[in-house]
Scaffold this motif. Structure first.
Motif, PDB file in Angstrom:
ATOM      1  N   THR A 150     -26.184 -23.852  -2.739  1.00 29.05           N
ATOM      2  CA  THR A 150     -25.230 -23.228  -3.663  1.00 29.05           C
ATOM      3  C   THR A 150     -23.768 -23.548  -3.401  1.00 29.05           C
ATOM      4  O   THR A 150     -22.935 -23.360  -4.292  1.00 29.05           O
ATOM      5  CB  THR A 150     -25.390 -21.694  -3.628  1.00 29.05           C
ATOM      6  N   VAL A 151     -23.431 -23.998  -2.203  1.00 26.43           N
ATOM      7  CA  VAL A 151     -22.029 -24.297  -1.880  1.00 26.43           C
ATOM      8  C   VAL A 151     -21.873 -25.807  -1.788  1.00 26.43           C
ATOM      9  O   VAL A 151     -22.449 -26.443  -0.902  1.00 26.43           O
ATOM     10  CB  VAL A 151     -21.598 -23.624  -0.561  1.00 26.43           C
ATOM     11  N   PRO A 152     -21.105 -26.414  -2.698  1.00 25.93           N
ATOM     12  CA  PRO A 152     -20.965 -27.877  -2.713  1.00 25.93           C
ATOM     13  C   PRO A 152     -20.390 -28.406  -1.406  1.00 25.93           C
ATOM     14  O   PRO A 152     -19.606 -27.739  -0.726  1.00 25.93           O
ATOM     15  CB  PRO A 152     -19.996 -28.127  -3.886  1.00 25.93           C
ATOM     16  N   ASP A 153     -20.812 -29.615  -1.057  1.00 24.42           N
ATOM     17  CA  ASP A 153     -20.276 -30.264   0.143  1.00 24.42           C
ATOM     18  C   ASP A 153     -18.753 -30.357   0.055  1.00 24.42           C
ATOM     19  O   ASP A 153     -18.186 -30.634  -1.000  1.00 24.42           O
ATOM     20  CB  ASP A 153     -20.862 -31.672   0.287  1.00 24.42           C
ATOM     21  N   GLY A 154     -18.107 -30.096   1.165  1.00 21.80           N
ATOM     22  CA  GLY A 154     -16.659 -30.164   1.213  1.00 21.80           C
ATOM     23  C   GLY A 154     -15.961 -28.856   0.891  1.00 21.80           C
ATOM     24  O   GLY A 154     -14.744 -28.751   1.048  1.00 21.80           O
ATOM     25  N   ARG A 155     -16.726 -27.862   0.438  1.00 19.89           N
ATOM     26  CA  ARG A 155     -16.123 -26.558   0.154  1.00 19.89           C
ATOM     27  C   ARG A 155     -16.563 -25.558   1.219  1.00 19.89           C
ATOM     28  O   ARG A 155     -17.638 -25.689   1.811  1.00 19.89           O
ATOM     29  CB  ARG A 155     -16.538 -26.066  -1.237  1.00 19.89           C
ATOM     30  N   LYS A 156     -15.716 -24.566   1.437  1.00 21.33           N
ATOM     31  CA  LYS A 156     -16.026 -23.545   2.426  1.00 21.33           C
ATOM     32  C   LYS A 156     -16.173 -22.192   1.731  1.00 21.33           C
ATOM     33  O   LYS A 156     -15.393 -21.848   0.840  1.00 21.33           O
ATOM     34  CB  LYS A 156     -14.929 -23.463   3.491  1.00 21.33           C
TER      35      LYS A 156
END
Length: 358
Positions: A150-156
């Motif tokens: 659910t959380v795209p790569d590169g995002r926190k």
């Protein structure tokens, strides 16, 4: 002899008449009890429906549904809310609850965050744990699977967990230490403890010399698999005593009761056994991101000493909050304060919320 026979006959008649009166009185007593019970139930229902908190809690928002499969094959029911480009906020509910536990946060925060909720394994719409695995390692694997999906790569993301959900976050940090700073901007540990749960709990009050008795009784309480009684005026008050403060509103108590009674009893017992022997205090050292610790001053399950110990052990404490009049269910009992604390955590972590001025 005739007089004696008449006397015995009269006594039998008198006893028969008395017995009928006793039986009639018993019937009337049962009827009166039922009437009183039903009157109490109807009064509770009216108070629940008239409570201003009713719609906020029982109006269940609908998000984008997703099924995520954990490493061991356990199926997890996930929902996403809010703008896709907003900062991710992953909410992890606690023992015997479900993802709708966060309804007040969904109503209050989904315009500023991309909120992810999911049912813990065995809870709500998620599948039963494969191989009956109720361990904290399994919960950590579940959270990792949800983050990857659910959380795209590169995002926190911000992580916020309540009770067993907060334990899941700490267990995840210990199991995936390299992922913590790569995937997470900050964490919120709400109404939780990481060890000594039975010893610190205030539900059963015994003299200090009876710690062994308390440990046994607490273990039985947490791991009990017996069916719970149906909703009633008594169960409503029992749930309030155990999990909420005396100032909790009727709808707040009823909302919590509904989730607890819906939880499958094997799941309740399985995670109860896990919590009865929980020791995750040392794992706090792996949670190396700004962390909020929040507790309720009237919390009987994880009282304030837990908050104090966690705050002292965290590598990067962002804020310690005690809601003086709140019980164990702070996100439900005091949603405005909890929402505000999550927003402050976001600011502390350098996150700009959707719709906020640059």
């Amino acid at each position: 002899m005739g007089e004696q026979k008449r006397s015995k006959g009269m006594r039998r008649n008198e006893w028969g008449g008395s017995r009928r009166w006793v039986e009639a009185g018993a019937v009337l007593g049962v009827g009166a009890t039922v009437a009183v019970w039903e009157a109490a139930r109807q009064r509770d229902l009216r108070r629940i429906e008239q409570d201003p908190a009713h719609d906020l809690l029982f109006d269940v928002p609908r998000g984008e549904r997703l099924e995520v499969v954990s490493r061991d094959g356990t199926r997890l029911a996930v929902e996403l809310f809010g703008p896709e480009d907003a900062p991710p906020l992953v909410l992890v509910h606690g023992w015997t609850c479900a993802h709708r536990f966060w309804n007040a946060q969904l109503h209050g925060l989904s315009d500023r965050f991309r909120i992810v909720t999911y049912d813990l394994r065995g809870h709500g719409e998620s599948g039963d744990p494969v191989d009956a695995d109720f361990s904290t390692d399994a919960l950590a694997e579940d959270l990792q699977a949800v983050l990857e999906a659910t959380v795209p790569d590169g995002r926190k993301a911000l992580l916020a967990g309540h009770s067993l959900g907060a334990m899941s976050i700490v267990a995840w940090a210990a199991r995936f230490p390299r992922e913590v700073e790569a995937r997470v901007a900050g964490a919120a540990l709400l109404n939780t403890g990481l060890g000594d749960l039975i010893d610190e709990a205030l539900i059963l009050k015994l003299p200090s010399g009876m710690r062994r008795t308390k440990a046994i009784a607490g273990g039985i309480f947490l791991s009990a698999s017996a069916p719970l009684p149906p909703a009633s005026p008594i169960s409503l008050r029992a749930v309030q005593y155990v999990a909420l403060s005396p100032s909790a509103t009727p709808a707040q108590v009823a909302f919590c009761q509904e989730m607890v009674l819906e939880c499958r009893r094997d799941v309740r017992a399985g995670f109860g056994r896990t919590m009865s022997r929980l020791d995750l205090v040392d794992a706090l050292g792996d949670l190396k991101v700004p962390t909020l610790v929040l507790g309720g001053g009237r919390d009987r399950l994880t009282p304030p000493p837990h908050v104090e110990r966690m705050a002292a052990a965290l590598p990067r404490l962002a804020e310690r909050v005690e809601l003086a009049s709140s019980g164990h269910m702070s996100p439900i009992e005091d949603p405005a304060a909890v929402n505000a604390a999550i927003e402050r955590l976001a600011a502390h972590a350098g996150i700009t919320l959707a719709g906020a001025a640059a």
